[in-house]
Design a protein around this motif. Sequence first.
Motif, PDB file in Angstrom:
ATOM      1  N   ARG A  75       0.829  -1.209   0.000  1.00  0.00           N
ATOM      2  CA  ARG A  75       0.000   0.000   0.000  1.00  0.00           C
ATOM      3  C   ARG A  75       0.865   1.261   0.000  1.00  0.00           C
ATOM      4  NH1 ARG A  75      -5.278  -0.094   3.650  1.00  0.00           N
ATOM      5  NH2 ARG A  75      -5.684   1.497   2.080  1.00  0.00           N
ATOM      6  N   PRO A  76       0.333   2.385  -0.499  1.00  0.00           N
ATOM      7  CA  PRO A  76       1.081   3.645  -0.457  1.00  0.00           C
ATOM      8  C   PRO A  76       1.367   4.048   0.989  1.00  0.00           C
ATOM      9  CG  PRO A  76      -1.003   3.886  -1.678  1.00  0.00           C
ATOM     10  CD  PRO A  76      -1.009   2.535  -1.071  1.00  0.00           C
ATOM     11  N   GLY A  77       2.383   4.867   1.167  1.00  0.00           N
ATOM     12  CA  GLY A  77       2.703   5.332   2.509  1.00  0.00           C
ATOM     13  C   GLY A  77       3.974   6.156   2.535  1.00  0.00           C
ATOM     14  N   THR A  78       4.308   6.648   3.697  1.00  0.00           N
ATOM     15  CA  THR A  78       5.491   7.484   3.915  1.00  0.00           C
ATOM     16  C   THR A  78       6.387   6.816   4.945  1.00  0.00           C
ATOM     17  OG1 THR A  78       4.272   9.497   3.368  1.00  0.00           O
ATOM     18  CG2 THR A  78       6.288   9.755   4.659  1.00  0.00           C
ATOM     19  N   PHE A  79       7.704   6.856   4.721  1.00  0.00           N
ATOM     20  CA  PHE A  79       8.640   6.246   5.662  1.00  0.00           C
ATOM     21  C   PHE A  79       9.947   7.015   5.664  1.00  0.00           C
ATOM     22  CE2 PHE A  79      10.248   4.733   1.730  1.00  0.00           C
ATOM     23  CZ  PHE A  79      11.501   4.175   1.924  1.00  0.00           C
ATOM     24  N   MET A  80      10.810   6.691   6.629  1.00  0.00           N
ATOM     25  CA  MET A  80      12.142   7.275   6.700  1.00  0.00           C
ATOM     26  C   MET A  80      13.116   6.318   6.026  1.00  0.00           C
ATOM     27  SD  MET A  80      11.753  10.221   8.003  1.00  0.00           S
ATOM     28  CE  MET A  80      13.480  10.671   8.252  1.00  0.00           C
ATOM     29  N   MET A  81      13.625   6.743   4.885  1.00  0.00           N
ATOM     30  CA  MET A  81      14.571   5.941   4.110  1.00  0.00           C
ATOM     31  C   MET A  81      15.990   6.236   4.590  1.00  0.00           C
ATOM     32  SD  MET A  81      14.808   5.761  -0.034  1.00  0.00           S
ATOM     33  CE  MET A  81      15.869   4.604  -0.888  1.00  0.00           C
ATOM     34  N   GLY A  82      16.854   5.209   4.604  1.00  0.00           N
ATOM     35  CA  GLY A  82      18.193   5.381   5.120  1.00  0.00           C
ATOM     36  C   GLY A  82      18.261   5.011   6.588  1.00  0.00           C
ATOM     37  N   ASP A  93      26.540   6.612   2.916  1.00  0.00           N
ATOM     38  CA  ASP A  93      25.579   6.785   1.818  1.00  0.00           C
ATOM     39  C   ASP A  93      24.151   6.442   2.221  1.00  0.00           C
ATOM     40  OD1 ASP A  93      25.803   4.044   2.018  1.00  0.00           O
ATOM     41  OD2 ASP A  93      26.195   3.698  -0.113  1.00  0.00           O
ATOM     42  N   GLU A  94      23.922   6.242   3.514  1.00  0.00           N
ATOM     43  CA  GLU A  94      22.585   5.899   4.007  1.00  0.00           C
ATOM     44  C   GLU A  94      21.889   7.102   4.650  1.00  0.00           C
ATOM     45  OE1 GLU A  94      23.032   2.570   6.664  1.00  0.00           O
ATOM     46  OE2 GLU A  94      24.240   1.440   5.238  1.00  0.00           O
ATOM     47  N   VAL A  95      22.092   8.274   4.098  1.00  0.00           N
ATOM     48  CA  VAL A  95      21.522   9.506   4.662  1.00  0.00           C
ATOM     49  C   VAL A  95      20.020   9.344   4.860  1.00  0.00           C
ATOM     50  CG1 VAL A  95      21.156  11.971   4.312  1.00  0.00           C
ATOM     51  CG2 VAL A  95      23.325  10.902   3.613  1.00  0.00           C
ATOM     52  N   GLN A  96      19.566   9.579   6.063  1.00  0.00           N
ATOM     53  CA  GLN A  96      18.145   9.357   6.367  1.00  0.00           C
ATOM     54  C   GLN A  96      17.304  10.531   5.890  1.00  0.00           C
ATOM     55  OE1 GLN A  96      16.946   8.871  10.581  1.00  0.00           O
ATOM     56  NE2 GLN A  96      15.954   6.985   9.923  1.00  0.00           N
ATOM     57  N   HIS A  97      16.196  10.223   5.238  1.00  0.00           N
ATOM     58  CA  HIS A  97      15.318  11.259   4.708  1.00  0.00           C
ATOM     59  C   HIS A  97      13.926  10.673   4.498  1.00  0.00           C
ATOM     60  CE1 HIS A  97      16.873   9.019   1.302  1.00  0.00           C
ATOM     61  NE2 HIS A  97      15.942   9.532   0.508  1.00  0.00           N
ATOM     62  N   GLN A  98      12.934  11.519   4.501  1.00  0.00           N
ATOM     63  CA  GLN A  98      11.537  11.068   4.358  1.00  0.00           C
ATOM     64  C   GLN A  98      11.187  10.874   2.891  1.00  0.00           C
ATOM     65  OE1 GLN A  98       8.239  12.683   6.890  1.00  0.00           O
ATOM     66  NE2 GLN A  98       7.452  13.421   4.933  1.00  0.00           N
ATOM     67  N   VAL A  99      10.536   9.756   2.592  1.00  0.00           N
ATOM     68  CA  VAL A  99      10.094   9.453   1.234  1.00  0.00           C
ATOM     69  C   VAL A  99       8.641   8.977   1.275  1.00  0.00           C
ATOM     70  CG1 VAL A  99      10.399   7.937  -0.764  1.00  0.00           C
ATOM     71  CG2 VAL A  99      12.404   8.855   0.412  1.00  0.00           C
ATOM     72  N   THR A 100       7.856   9.435   0.332  1.00  0.00           N
ATOM     73  CA  THR A 100       6.475   8.985   0.194  1.00  0.00           C
ATOM     74  C   THR A 100       6.338   8.110  -1.045  1.00  0.00           C
ATOM     75  OG1 THR A 100       5.538  10.915   1.307  1.00  0.00           O
ATOM     76  CG2 THR A 100       4.076   9.706  -0.189  1.00  0.00           C
ATOM     77  N   ALA A 262      18.649  -0.596   5.451  1.00  0.00           N
ATOM     78  CA  ALA A 262      19.154   0.609   4.783  1.00  0.00           C
ATOM     79  C   ALA A 262      20.415   0.368   3.975  1.00  0.00           C
ATOM     80  CB  ALA A 262      19.427   1.696   5.819  1.00  0.00           C
ATOM     81  N   TRP A 263      21.014  -0.824   4.077  1.00  0.00           N
ATOM     82  CA  TRP A 263      22.321  -1.049   3.460  1.00  0.00           C
ATOM     83  C   TRP A 263      22.235  -1.056   1.940  1.00  0.00           C
ATOM     84  CZ3 TRP A 263      24.751  -4.821   0.467  1.00  0.00           C
ATOM     85  CH2 TRP A 263      26.149  -4.705   0.393  1.00  0.00           C
ATOM     86  N   ARG A 264      23.281  -0.488   1.280  1.00  0.00           N
ATOM     87  CA  ARG A 264      23.292  -0.338  -0.174  1.00  0.00           C
ATOM     88  C   ARG A 264      24.577  -0.935  -0.763  1.00  0.00           C
ATOM     89  NH1 ARG A 264      23.088   5.690  -1.555  1.00  0.00           N
ATOM     90  NH2 ARG A 264      21.847   5.077  -3.378  1.00  0.00           N
TER      91      ARG A 264
END
Length: 285
Positions: A75-82, A93-100, A262-264
Amino acid sequence: MKKRVKGKSLKEIQPNTMYMGCTFYLDCVDGEDFAGTEFDNCSFRGSFCDWGRDECGLWMGFTYKDVHQVMRWIRPGTFMMGSPETEEGRFEDEVQHQVTISKGFWLAETVCSQELWEAVIGNNPSYFKGKKFPVEMVSWDDCKTFTEKLNEQMKEWQCYLPTEAQWEYACRAGTTTAFSFGDRITKDQVNYDENKTVEIKSLPRNNWGLYEMHGNIGEWCSDWYGEYDISITIDSIGLNDGTNRVIRGGCWVDPSVYVRSAWRRRYEPVSHYHSVGFRFCLRPQ
């Protein structure tokens, strides 16, 4: 009070409706269409021939040349990426930021198995053989060929690799910890720091019904690798071009810090490794 529909042949589903004795020819369906629906003695036809709800949410399944694949509705939603700066094993490179994530999507509950790959492509390049094991030794370019071939057969659907944001959103499944299972993991939860892959669905799923998002096999994403553009907060898709494609989830040989949500990792799109495979998404055309 819910609307009631009886004994009809239909091509779409309406939310908040009770269907009784209906036949559905479902070629395209958005998971939100199932909100508040109930079904009594109904049958389903088309690309998705079975479906259900459980404690993890909505799922639908399709069969391709006798190989069954279950897709989960995300489902759609918003989370803190990173990751937060305090997370153990964190990389810069795992800078935390909000993504919808503005639109829901269907995501395979497992990585692509060797039997599904072979059904679509006709060969099996994997190092660790087994039809229920993840396909590996496939490059990003190979995975693109897979999605294109599946699209030719399932014309109502678009098969594609998830974006990095979609992948992490689904992996976290509403959690904010280092792993979807908490800040620590065990070998009973994740295949990491080992000597080979394990069969798909061998280990516990996350809260949204997705198996082995951590460890076992790394997963190609659609994005080019680069620093996050934290100014893009809705449906981030990464850079327009680059040298390497993103891989998420870590793999069987990695230590625990490399299988965090969060690992890349990144590899050139022509690269083949026995630690990298993929899972795919579907969305209606």
